[in-house]
Write an enzyme that holds these catalytic residues in place. Structure first.
Site, PDB file in Angstrom:
ATOM      1  N   TRP A 488       0.817  -1.225   0.000  1.00  0.00           N
ATOM      2  CA  TRP A 488       0.000   0.000   0.000  1.00  0.00           C
ATOM      3  C   TRP A 488       0.849   1.274   0.000  1.00  0.00           C
ATOM      4  O   TRP A 488       0.397   2.324   0.452  1.00  0.00           O
ATOM      5  CB  TRP A 488      -0.971   0.008   1.190  1.00  0.00           C
ATOM      6  N   HIS A 489       2.062   1.191  -0.513  1.00  0.00           N
ATOM      7  CA  HIS A 489       2.945   2.356  -0.537  1.00  0.00           C
ATOM      8  C   HIS A 489       3.127   2.882  -1.955  1.00  0.00           C
ATOM      9  O   HIS A 489       4.217   3.303  -2.332  1.00  0.00           O
ATOM     10  CB  HIS A 489       4.308   2.002   0.074  1.00  0.00           C
ATOM     11  N   TYR A 490       2.071   2.864  -2.741  1.00  0.00           N
ATOM     12  CA  TYR A 490       2.190   3.338  -4.123  1.00  0.00           C
ATOM     13  C   TYR A 490       2.386   4.855  -4.145  1.00  0.00           C
ATOM     14  O   TYR A 490       1.959   5.575  -3.234  1.00  0.00           O
ATOM     15  CB  TYR A 490       0.967   2.917  -4.952  1.00  0.00           C
TER      16      TYR A 490
END
Length: 557
Positions: A488-490
């Site tokens: 979830w670190h896009y």
């Protein structure tokens, strides 16, 4: 360092539902998105200007129990039209979520808090002293020192035994070796979020509208003059449209803080982006042809292993991280629970999403039928050890799917397209295998289960929509490709030097900035939320200084 938070569950008088908004109003600053950067920015700017925050989601204070650590998975995968998590599937076949709530990803993430690398700050050309002060400003409100016991203690010692050295103890700093980081969960297990930073705000100068969906940024376009942002159009939950405009001061601005998906998407919907792509979606007029909007999308690939434990484990999210010398981060969770009906609701939501991607329902249905997860009352994971590849070279792009700002755009991350990223993954998995085999961790794994067998269990799990290859059973490189998921670190889509300048001003347009993770070339530190919040504070103070200097200049003239 200060770890106490003075903010408990609360609501704010300046926080209102958008249905109560006037048809038209004016402010000095209009911030689109009340997420990790947006809340910090709004609180800071409100000290010397009127500020409007438009947040498409609701309030995290409406359901305090959902903020408890026991409900991490239930909150993350609660897929309803008004839930805090909005799912999407990348064109790579990887499940993902984006936040839809005041406080942004800090309301649904695993809570780990760690600052950016020193070289990251230098390359961004940020002032180090001001960065330090901005981090401390955040930490005073919502960051805590975690207790490391049981499973997390064994995991930490396993990392050290596996050679992830030295041991750096508790620190917010990004240092090679094994360390304990901060957490936004307090000792009682209750989450604090970026929304708590609004306690710093001047309540007389700030308005926050919830369930306010921005459709378009408005621009003045006079002859050969540069376009200038002057307002926005947004829609409330009843479908009524409202207009917010900037007041007359030349320093006033619209500031996008809608995240790596929302900011490039809204720029395109407003006519700023690749001209041919915008015209193909009938976006008109094209205000500025900016080909790099939506380009450079990155997502840190994650590969993981579930470790069943013969010994009871505590509920814990990320507290310990192994920062390796080969640019890979090893982290762990224990006793995660996803209860019915949320587990089945999540997969029903995934099935519905497939009609909006290039994947057919056949691929996911086949995977779901291989297990009875949607029939189980509770999914419980004893231990989960993950490897995150830092600074992936592989890059992708974001495009419009339609003209609805609440729908997900189409995004492709191109996981593991670069061989260098695969090499980091393989080294990370080998390190995880050493942790599992370590004497320190032996209490939390069944003695007859080999590390390789535990890894191979992931090949039968419905973790993504990618094909499985038999060679993945023995080849770690193929295993990385087949079992990649997200952490979830896009980031990317509005990168500095390509879409915005060093002051985060959009090229070719006046009175418009982007201040969020869409401007990043890589995810800072082990986890980006600390730097996103810091950036909001940092830029807020910089903007106020510019505003003050302009005011003094006017007085002198």
């Amino acid at each position: 360092m200060i770890f106490r938070s003075s903010v408990q569950n609360r609501s704010y008088g300046f926080m209102k539902d958008a249905t109560l908004a006037p048809t038209i109003a004016s402010f000095d600053y209009i911030i689109i998105g009340g997420g990790t950067s947006g809340c910090a920015l709004a609180a800071t700017l409100s000290q010397n200007a009127s500020v409007l925050v438009l947040e498409r989601g609701g309030s995290p204070y409406e359901n305090p129990r959902a903020m408890d650590i026991d409900n991490f998975l239930n909150t993350l995968f609660n897929i309803t039209p008004d839930s805090w998590s909005q799912p999407f599937i990348s064109e790579d076949g990887v499940f993902n979520v984006r936040a839809r709530v005041l406080g942004g990803d800090s309301v649904i993430n695993a809570g780990f808090y760690s600052r950016a690398e020193e070289y990251y700050v230098e390359e961004a050309e940020w002032e180090m002293e001001e960065v330090e002060a901005a981090y401390e400003w955040v930490e005073r409100k919502l960051v805590f020192k975690p207790q490391v016991v049981g499973w997390q203690s064994a995991f930490r010692n396993g990392l050290l035994e596996a050679g992830v050295l030295p041991y750096n103890g508790f620190t917010f700093d990004h240092i090679v070796g094994t360390k304990i980081g901060g957490t936004i969960f307090d000792p009682a297990g209750h989450r604090h979020s970026a929304a708590d930073l609004l306690a710093y705000a001047n309540p007389k100068s700030l308005v926050v509208y919830l369930h306010a969906l921005v459709h378009k940024i408005l621009f003045t376009t006079k002859g050969d003059q540069r376009p200038k942002a002057y307002g926005v159009i947004y829609q409330d939950a009843d479908g009524v449209f409202h207009k917010a405009e900037l007041a007359g001061n030349e320093m006033n601005e619209v500031i996008l803080c809608a995240g790596a998906l929302g900011s490039p998407q809204l720029l395109m919907l407003s006519g700023v982006g690749p001209k041919a792509h915008l015209e193909s979606h009938d976006v008109n007029p094209v205000v500025v042809d900016l080909p790099m909007v939506g380009q450079g999308m990155g997502d840190n690939p994650l590969n993981s292993v579930f470790v069943p434990s013969p010994t009871p484990v505590e509920v814990s999210l990320i507290k310990v991280v192994g920062i390796t010398k080969f640019d890979s981060f090893i982290e762990g969770f224990s006793r995660l629970r996803l209860s019915k009906p949320l587990n089945s609701r999540f997969f029903d939501g995934v099935l519905n999403l497939l009609s909006k991607t290039s994947f057919s329902t056949t691929s996911i249905t086949k995977i779901l039928k291989s297990i009875d997860l949607h029939l189980m009352d509770v999914l419980e994971i004893d231990g989960w050890i993950v490897n995150k590849v830092d600074g992936p070279i592989s890059r992708g792009y974001l495009e419009l799917r339609n003209k609805n700002p609440d729908d997900n755009p189409s995004v492709t991350f191109n996981y593991y397209q670069a061989p260098e990223d695969l090499e980091k993954c393989v080294k990370g998995l080998k390190t995880i295998m050493k942790v599992i085999k370590s004497k320190a961790f032996s209490k939390y794994k069944y003695p007859n289960a080999t590390a390789r067998e535990l890894l191979n269990l992931m090949l039968s799990r419905p973790i993504n929509l990618r094909p499985r290859h038999e060679s993945a059973l023995t080849n770690l490189t193929q295993f990385c490709i087949d079992t990649v998921i997200t952490i979830w670190h896009y980031h990317g889509g509005c990168q500095v030097g390509k879409v915005v300048d060093k002051n985060y001003k959009v090229f070719g347009i006046d009175a418009l900035r982007v201040v969020d993770g869409s401007t990043f070339f890589k995810s800072p530190g082990t986890n980006p939320q600390a730097t996103n919040m810091m950036l909001g504070r940092y830029m807020g103070q910089k903007i106020l200084r510019e505003r003050n200097a302009f005011g003094k200049k006017i007085i002198r003239s």
